[in-house]
Design an enzyme around this catalytic site. Structure first.
Site, PDB file in Angstrom:
ATOM      1  N   LYS A   1      34.222  31.076  33.636  1.00  0.00           N
ATOM      2  CA  LYS A   1      34.043  30.153  34.752  1.00  0.00           C
ATOM      3  C   LYS A   1      34.326  30.855  36.078  1.00  0.00           C
ATOM      4  CE  LYS A   1      38.265  29.497  36.441  1.00  0.00           C
ATOM      5  NZ  LYS A   1      38.657  29.545  37.867  1.00  0.00           N
TER       6      LYS A   1
ATOM      7  N   ASP B   1      37.905  28.323  43.415  1.00  0.00           N
ATOM      8  CA  ASP B   1      38.003  29.105  42.180  1.00  0.00           C
ATOM      9  C   ASP B   1      39.026  28.481  41.229  1.00  0.00           C
ATOM     10  OD1 ASP B   1      37.441  31.684  40.608  1.00  0.00           O
ATOM     11  OD2 ASP B   1      39.616  31.777  40.864  1.00  0.00           O
TER      12      ASP B   1
ATOM     13  N   SER C   1      32.908  48.560  32.639  1.00  0.00           N
ATOM     14  CA  SER C   1      33.768  48.577  33.820  1.00  0.00           C
ATOM     15  C   SER C   1      33.609  49.913  34.522  1.00  0.00           C
ATOM     16  CB  SER C   1      35.231  48.368  33.434  1.00  0.00           C
ATOM     17  OG  SER C   1      36.067  48.502  34.571  1.00  0.00           O
ATOM     18  N   ARG C   2      33.565  49.877  35.835  1.00  0.00           N
ATOM     19  CA  ARG C   2      33.448  51.102  36.605  1.00  0.00           C
ATOM     20  C   ARG C   2      34.795  51.723  36.936  1.00  0.00           C
ATOM     21  NH1 ARG C   2      28.689  49.699  41.070  1.00  0.00           N
ATOM     22  NH2 ARG C   2      27.030  49.277  39.541  1.00  0.00           N
TER      23      ARG C   2
END
Length: 323
Positions: free
Chosen positions: A89, A167, A35-36
């Site tokens: 997903k 989504d 993660s940034r």
């Protein structure tokens, strides 16, 4: 003995579902994250997949939880480096890139698992069994929720590849394609897209089964008040109804026995999406078995239906949307 695994992407779903599932697992050890912008206390974090692959050759499995658009490049690099891959997903931004990942995994003898968490309710097996010898007459999906409640500030969902209202809608399609005894295809679609966005906030999709039954789906992200996640399937023996995303199921108005009903498969207004049901532990159990067998599980049918809806859709511009 536990297997080290790395989690790539530390958004809401990773923190509320993936991390708790891994922490309670006797099969997995969360060994690293990528993660940034954030990290998990006590867990080594890397800023990109290249750093992870170079520094931790001891981690054989990567679970990808970032938005779908960057997944292909990241998954490709990981597979080429000999790592097994689990995909949240939707599995990717396009069907073709998912197929390429499937081929790459097969060529390398590695596992690729395209997960559909909404399929992990034991009650869906009962639904599938009941429908297996029935003639499908039609079906109706109503999937309406408040995007501001569940996806506040998530700008990526409005970008190309973000899928917009599909989504959450793809969860309904994953359930439908699991329990129907026949295949289904898209006939037509109507998509409503805010004038300042790239993906739809509302969609109506007409579908047909291989046996000729016609069904419809209404997906909407503008629902205030009660949230609706419902599927009705009409057969020659009556109607099967799933409500609250599959948390409650009835056949001809009679609820299935309580022992068969598990925790809600989707975000619930009661839990605010933070209560861990058994869906993600079951997914990680499945992933462990696939890695042991060097097998893959890649059903891209729900994503294909979404892609077909975009291809066949009439597009309509609607009011601007701001969080």
């Amino acid at each position: 003995m536990t297997t080290p695994i790395a989690l790539l992407g530390l958004g809401e779903i990773a923190r509320s579902h993936h991390i708790p599932a891994l922490q309670q697992s006797a099969q997995w050890q969360l060994a690293a994250t990528v993660s940034r912008s954030t990290a998990v206390a006590g867990i080594e974090n890397f800023h990109n997949v290249e750093e992870l692959l170079a520094a931790r050759p001891d981690i054989p499995v990567l679970s990808l939880c970032m938005p779908p658009a960057p997944r292909f490049e990241i998954a490709s690099k990981a597979l080429q480096a000999g790592r097994h891959i689990m995909l949240e997903k939707p599995p990717g931004a396009t069907v073709s890139e998912c197929r390429q990942l499937e081929q790459l995994a097969a060529q390398s003898g590695l596992t690729l698992f395209a997960t559909w968490h909404s399929r992990e309710a034991a009650v869906l097996d009962q639904c599938q069994q009941w429908l297996s010898d029935k003639q499908i007459k039609g079906f109706d999906i109503t999937w309406k929720e408040d995007v501001r409640r569940w996806h506040a500030g998530q700008e990526w969902i409005w970008q190309p590849g973000g899928m917009g209202v599909f989504d959450p809608g793809i969860n309904a399609l994953s359930i439908l394609t699991k329990i129907l005894p026949v295949g289904v295809r898209v006939i037509s679609a109507e998509l409503e897209t805010p004038s300042n966005r790239h993906t739809p906030i509302g969609a109506r999709v007409t579908m047909a089964t291989a046996s000729g039954a016609v069904g419809s789906a209404c997906f909407d992200w503008r629902q205030e008040g009660e949230q609706i996640w419902e599927i009705r399937i009409t057969t020659d023996a009556g109607e099967l109804q799933l409500t609250d995303g599959g948390a409650a199921v009835s056949i001809n108005g009679e609820p299935l026995p309580a022992p068969l009903i598990r925790a809600p498969l989707i975000k619930s207004p009661v839990t605010n999406g933070n209560t861990l049901s058994d869906e993600y532990p079951r997914l990680y159990q499945r992933m462990h078995s696939l890695v042991q067998e060097r097998a893959s599980d890649c059903d891209f049918t729900p994503l294909q239906l979404v892609a077909d809806a975009f291809m066949l859709a009439r597009h309509h511009s609607t009011d601007r949307f701001e969080f």
